[in-house]
Scaffold this active site. Structure first.
Site, mmCIF file in Angstrom:
data_model
loop_
_atom_site.group_PDB
_atom_site.id
_atom_site.type_symbol
_atom_site.label_atom_id
_atom_site.label_comp_id
_atom_site.label_asym_id
_atom_site.label_seq_id
_atom_site.Cartn_x
_atom_site.Cartn_y
_atom_site.Cartn_z
ATOM 1 N N ASP A 37 0.816 -1.223 0.000
ATOM 2 C CA ASP A 37 0.000 0.000 0.000
ATOM 3 C C ASP A 37 0.848 1.271 0.000
ATOM 4 O OD1 ASP A 37 0.979 -0.289 2.508
ATOM 5 O OD2 ASP A 37 -0.903 0.106 3.569
ATOM 6 N N HIS A 240 24.186 1.967 -18.598
ATOM 7 C CA HIS A 240 23.111 2.316 -17.673
ATOM 8 C C HIS A 240 23.336 1.621 -16.331
ATOM 9 C CE1 HIS A 240 20.197 3.510 -21.162
ATOM 10 N NE2 HIS A 240 21.070 4.458 -20.872
ATOM 11 N N ASP A 257 26.789 10.344 -14.245
ATOM 12 C CA ASP A 257 25.772 10.801 -15.196
ATOM 13 C C ASP A 257 24.536 11.093 -14.359
ATOM 14 O OD1 ASP A 257 23.751 11.072 -17.098
ATOM 15 O OD2 ASP A 257 24.563 9.519 -18.414
ATOM 16 N N ASP A 268 20.857 17.055 -17.865
ATOM 17 C CA ASP A 268 21.490 15.743 -18.062
ATOM 18 C C ASP A 268 22.973 15.981 -18.301
ATOM 19 O OD1 ASP A 268 22.108 13.138 -18.675
ATOM 20 O OD2 ASP A 268 20.819 12.989 -20.440
ATOM 21 N N HIS A 347 27.048 4.060 -28.396
ATOM 22 C CA HIS A 347 25.798 4.839 -28.396
ATOM 23 C C HIS A 347 25.893 6.057 -29.313
ATOM 24 C CE1 HIS A 347 27.588 7.872 -25.656
ATOM 25 N NE2 HIS A 347 28.080 6.854 -24.964
ATOM 26 N N HIS A 351 20.705 13.283 -27.502
ATOM 27 C CA HIS A 351 19.253 13.086 -27.608
ATOM 28 C C HIS A 351 18.567 14.396 -27.246
ATOM 29 C CE1 HIS A 351 19.250 12.912 -23.186
ATOM 30 N NE2 HIS A 351 20.262 12.071 -23.288
ATOM 31 N N HIS A 358 15.020 11.749 -22.230
ATOM 32 C CA HIS A 358 15.085 11.439 -23.660
ATOM 33 C C HIS A 358 13.781 11.986 -24.241
ATOM 34 C CE1 HIS A 358 18.028 7.965 -22.626
ATOM 35 N NE2 HIS A 358 18.656 9.105 -22.824
ATOM 36 N N GLU A 381 27.084 14.042 -25.976
ATOM 37 C CA GLU A 381 27.661 13.150 -24.970
ATOM 38 C C GLU A 381 28.505 12.009 -25.565
ATOM 39 O OE1 GLU A 381 24.759 10.461 -23.095
ATOM 40 O OE2 GLU A 381 23.187 11.676 -24.028
ATOM 41 N N TYR A 385 34.613 3.472 -23.986
ATOM 42 C CA TYR A 385 34.451 2.454 -22.954
ATOM 43 C C TYR A 385 35.308 1.243 -23.334
ATOM 44 C CZ TYR A 385 30.394 5.500 -22.775
ATOM 45 O OH TYR A 385 29.582 6.615 -22.756
ATOM 46 N N ARG A 403 32.599 9.379 -20.237
ATOM 47 C CA ARG A 403 31.554 10.077 -20.995
ATOM 48 C C ARG A 403 31.557 11.525 -20.548
ATOM 49 N NH1 ARG A 403 27.965 6.639 -20.413
ATOM 50 N NH2 ARG A 403 26.650 7.380 -18.699
ATOM 51 N N GLU A 405 29.211 14.924 -21.091
ATOM 52 C CA GLU A 405 27.879 15.282 -21.621
ATOM 53 C C GLU A 405 27.470 16.669 -21.148
ATOM 54 O OE1 GLU A 405 23.386 13.329 -21.581
ATOM 55 O OE2 GLU A 405 24.837 12.744 -20.043
#
Length: 435
Positions: A37, A240, A257, A268, A347, A351, A358, A381, A385, A403, A405
């Site tokens: 709940d 991710h 990130d 972002d 990638h 975006h 996104h 970005e 890797y 990365r 960005e």
């Protein structure tokens, strides 16, 4: 925050695009149960928020262009002092009209009686079919009620159209008040990233750096726009990464990130920094390549340039860097043609950004990359890797993930980097962490 006039203007623009004979139906986001709940923190559906500024569940916005008795109608929960004592105040239909600048509002309990009459005589229904299966069935039921009256002269809608075809284009172009909110989210995010960098030291846990970030978000009246990624060492190679549970080790880097959300609008940002404040030569070499790739992509962020030009520019610089460091073999042309660089860069380079991290909006039109126009906001970005277990490369490179960005607004005069204040180069990052 956007005022009533801004939301009314957006509704008017959307109705003009839909034209006479249309009806547009947008339900609010449902509440989501977390366990038994208890619920997840409520987050309004972005489209519903964009058109109403209403943050309540159990509501439906109906837009009926050209309707004499009012075009913008909301169905919402009635006031209930008993429930409000548990869950907080409600607008109620009477309060909604005034607070949100709508033409009319009715109790959500009356929607079954009222909505079929609004559908009758409308040719086209604009709706996100398939997004909420439970609501889909209700809508089909209301339309069938109209169809059952055809012999009495009722005219049911003939077409279902995807609402996103019209609404996504509106949302893609940000107004001045939207840009102001995005700049606020960017400024808070910059402060948070700096706090994380300053708190870094060998042995700190990833979740402790996440806490530094999100403390700043909450202290400044924002919240995380998405689940913060804090990946140290080889975890930075997981795009991710979610667990944020590892203990950092001396000599590793941390990829962060994370972005704040302000009144629904997201920032972002990604930065990668050495946990001990000093880049090793291999780390710095790769970091410099990613910085150069980002600069190359930003140089393409101009009105009239194809959106894809930024990705292509970044890829060329990344591939060239990988070749010069010996991580790839062959010529630049062959590495680009075969896609060999994708081993280390999986990638795209950005975006759209807005109410969704996104964000909505087409990237291609008629098979071609769409052209950048003032008012568009997107991320740039690039990253590299090198998986920890990739034995095809020398050991010094393994387990490095980077990365970088930033958030970019297209203006008539070129790009405006909303997150430009945050340290980016290896020198600037080291200087910040040394202070």
């Amino acid at each position: 925050m956007s005022d009533r006039k801004s939301f009314a203007r957006r509704r008017k623009q959307l109705m003009q695009a839909a034209g006479d004979g249309a009806i547009l139906i947008l339900p609010a986001a449902p509440e989501r149960v977390r366990s038994r709940d208890t619920h997840y923190p409520y987050r309004q559906d972005s489209d519903f928020w964009y058109l109403t500024g209403c943050d309540e569940p159990e509501a439906v916005l109906v837009l009926v262009p050209g309707r004499k008795h009012g075009e913008a109608i909301l169905f919402c929960r009635e006031r209930d002092l008993e429930r409000e004592g548990w869950d907080g105040p409600r607008l109620g239909p009477e309060g909604a009209v005034d607070a949100l600048g709508l033409d009319d509002a009715y109790p959500i309990a009356d929607i079954d009686d009222i909505l079929p009459g609004l559908l009758e005589g409308r040719r086209r229904v604009h709706y996100h079919l398939g997004r909420d299966p439970e609501f889909d069935l209700k809508l089909i039921g209301w339309i069938n009620r109209v169809r059952a009256q055809v012999r009495q002269g009722a005219q049911p809608p003939q077409e279902f159209l995807e609402l996103g075809h019209l609404l996504d284009e509106l949302r893609l172009f940000k107004s001045a008040d939207e840009i102001a909110l995005m700049q606020q989210a960017a400024d808070i995010s910059v402060e948070a990233h700096r706090a994380a960098m300053r708190a870094a030291h060998a042995g700190v846990y990833e979740y402790q750096l996440q806490a530094e970030l999100e403390y700043v978000f909450r202290k400044r009246g924002a919240q995380p726009a998405y689940a913060s990624i804090v990946g140290s060492g080889g975890n930075a190679c997981v795009l991710h990464y979610r667990s944020n549970a590892s203990k950092t080790r001396n000599g590793e880097m941390v990829l962060v990130d994370a972005g704040a959300e302000v009144h629904g609008y997201a920032a972002d940002i990604s930065r990668t920094f050495p946990v001990n404040g000093r880049f090793s030569p291999p780390q710095r070499a790769l970091h410099d390549v990613v910085c150069a790739a980002q600069a190359a992509a930003l140089a393409q962020a101009l009105p009239g340039r194809p959106y894809a030009a930024g990705h292509d520019a970044a890829v060329a610089v990344l591939a060239e860097g990988l070749l010069s460091l010996g991580l790839l073999q062959g010529s630049l042309a062959s590495v680009l043609a075969t896609g060999e660089y994708k081993r280390f860069y999986r990638h795209k380079t950005g975006h759209w950004l807005g109410l969704d991290v996104h964000d909505v909006g087409e990237y291609r039109i008629d098979g071609q990359s769409r052209v950048l126009e003032p008012g568009m906001v997107f991320t740039i970005e690039p990253g590299l890797y090198i998986p920890p277990d990739d034995v095809s490369v020398p050991a010094q490179w393994r387990g490095i993930g980077i990365r970088i960005e930033d958030d970019v607004l297209i203006t008539r005069d070129g790009p405006r980097v909303l997150t430009a204040a945050l340290e980016r180069s290896a020198e600037a990052v080291e200087a910040l962490m040394a202070r």
